[in-house]
Design an enzyme around this catalytic site. Structure first.
Site, PDB file in Angstrom:
ATOM      1  N   HIS A  67       0.865  -1.181   0.000  1.00 13.63           N
ATOM      2  CA  HIS A  67       0.000   0.000   0.000  1.00 13.63           C
ATOM      3  C   HIS A  67       0.902   1.231   0.000  1.00 13.63           C
ATOM      4  CE1 HIS A  67      -3.778  -2.172   1.196  1.00 13.63           C
ATOM      5  NE2 HIS A  67      -2.893  -3.018   1.692  1.00 13.63           N
ATOM      6  N   HIS A 210      -7.461  -9.092   0.912  1.00 13.56           N
ATOM      7  CA  HIS A 210      -7.075  -9.453   2.273  1.00 13.56           C
ATOM      8  C   HIS A 210      -8.027 -10.539   2.759  1.00 13.56           C
ATOM      9  CE1 HIS A 210      -5.965  -5.120   1.862  1.00 13.56           C
ATOM     10  NE2 HIS A 210      -4.875  -5.504   2.484  1.00 13.56           N
ATOM     11  N   GLU A 213      -6.978 -11.745   8.532  1.00 16.19           N
ATOM     12  CA  GLU A 213      -5.708 -11.180   8.989  1.00 16.19           C
ATOM     13  C   GLU A 213      -5.547 -11.223  10.499  1.00 16.19           C
ATOM     14  OE1 GLU A 213      -3.299  -6.915   8.600  1.00 16.19           O
ATOM     15  OE2 GLU A 213      -5.247  -7.173   7.626  1.00 16.19           O
TER      16      GLU A 213
END
Length: 409
Positions: A67, A210, A213
């Site tokens: 990112h 994602h 996580e």
């Protein structure tokens, strides 16, 4: 046509081949690889650029998950707990994004290049990083991200996503490749997932997401409980998750180049489905540690024959975008792995596996792959070839030369 020779060639091919006193013939793509004697005999009329003693040529590193839009963060965000971090991101988001100018992001990309990265999978929430990625010589798979779990906002959010994706598609060239990111199962409404994946499938775009996580995400997705319950009630007025993990994974069929990031809380059934989908798992070990999450169980990935690639995540949950820093952290975190053998696995994960995750023709020094190379010098001679990959990871902070698409950059 050019030839470069070095003390060692690390091919990162299927067999992890290493060539002592080797050479590479290339233009935009790799033409030939072999020992220096073999290459001299086969190409007698081509000048050879000889690197110095203790030199190495290997594929450029591929950061499969990064990112860039929060690249201004240093000491602003809260670490040590996923929900605390997430709340701090929301609270400081506007401030951090305003500081992350094209100039700043370009500086971060330049440093990434100096530390050996030649390709990235950039997850873009707002497309504020598009200009910097486009200007950089680093190859960018630009993942336009869709996010939003409220049903009454789905049409508006999808229209915004499509507009940002179309902007990326208009910039497409051989080193800037549009792709699609689904933020996560907890943050994206099933309608948005379905329509975004349909668009990606129809236009043959790579996809990433994602997935599981944190323990907080696990509790929310499976039981509608835990810290996420207060988070969603406070911010979105929701008391139930919009999807369950297996419902989420089942939507990713017919995607050719697919990756899931983190997966540290994935169940055996989840891993079986990820294997069935032909996906790669992006491993971001430093980010997992910063947010006090579990480390990825690589033994379970081996059990299911799931490949993993390596990402730094962003400076919102890391203090470095250097892949060599990330590789050293991986060596130190996975203490159950033999450091010598694991180093070979890691270099392949940071090159070939990253290329496969992003749908690129890179990551190996073999004929017909793109000529993305890095040249490194070790501080002294390596006596045992078996120790070479380990010493590359332990001692490399910056590279001597970066070649992308056959050009020195």
């Amino acid at each position: 046509m050019k030839i470069i020779s070095a003390s060692w060639i690390i091919t990162c091919d299927e067999n992890s081949t290493i060539i002592k006193d080797g050479a590479i013939v290339y233009d935009k793509k790799i033409i030939d690889v072999g020992t220096i004697e073999f290459i001299k005999e086969k190409y007698p009329d081509v000048d050879i650029f000889q690197l110095e003693e203790n030199s190495i040529v290997m594929p450029g590193l591929i950061n499969s998950h990064v990112h860039l839009e929060f690249s201004s963060n240093t000491t602003t965000l809260k670490y040590g707990n996923f929900i605390s971090w997430l709340n701090s991101v929301i609270g400081s988001r506007d401030e951090l994004i305003e500081k992350a100018t094209t100039k700043l992001i370009s500086q971060k990309l330049s440093r990434m290049k100096k530390t050996g990265t030649t390709s990235i999978g950039a997850i873009s929430s707002y497309s504020f990083d598009l200009e910097a990625c486009k200007k950089s010589p680093i190859n960018t798979v630009f993942f336009t991200e869709v996010i939003g779990s409220k049903a009454d906002m789905a049409d508006t959010l999808f229209a915004d996503f499509k507009a940002r994706l179309n902007s990326a598609v208009l910039e497409k060239d051989e080193s800037f490749i549009p792709a699609v990111a689904i933020h996560s199962p907890y943050s994206v409404h099933p309608f948005l997932i379905r329509e975004s994946l349909k668009l990606a499938s129809e236009t043959n775009l790579s996809v990433s997401s994602h997935f599981l996580e944190s323990p907080e995400e696990f509790e929310w997705l499976h039981k509608d409980q835990g810290s996420f319950l207060d988070f969603f009630k406070n911010f979105l007025g929701q008391s139930q998750s919009v999807t369950r993990p297996m419902e989420f994974l089942n939507q990713f069929k017919n995607i050719e180049n697919l990756s899931f990031t983190h997966c540290v809380e994935a169940s055996n059934n989840d891993l079986h489905k990820i294997k069935e989908l032909g996906a790669t798992i992006n491993h971001c070990v430093t980010s997992n540690r910063f947010l006090n999450n579990t480390k990825l169980d690589l033994d379970r990935l081996d059990e299911y024959s799931i490949p993993f690639s390596i990402g730094t995540d962003g400076l919102s949950s890391n203090n470095s975008l250097s892949m060599f820093d990330e590789l050293r952290n991986l060596l130190m975190t996975h203490t159950n792995r033999n450091i010598i053998d694991f180093s070979k696995v890691l270099l392949k994960a940071a090159t070939k596996n990253g290329s496969d995750a992003l749908g690129l023709n890179k990551g190996e020094l073999v004929a017909n792959k793109d000529a993305d190379l890095i040249c490194i010098s070790l501080p002294d001679r390596v006596k045992d070839e078996n120790d070479l990959c380990m010493n590359i990871i332990l001692h490399t902070k910056f590279v001597d030369k970066t070649i992308i698409g056959g050009k020195n950059v």
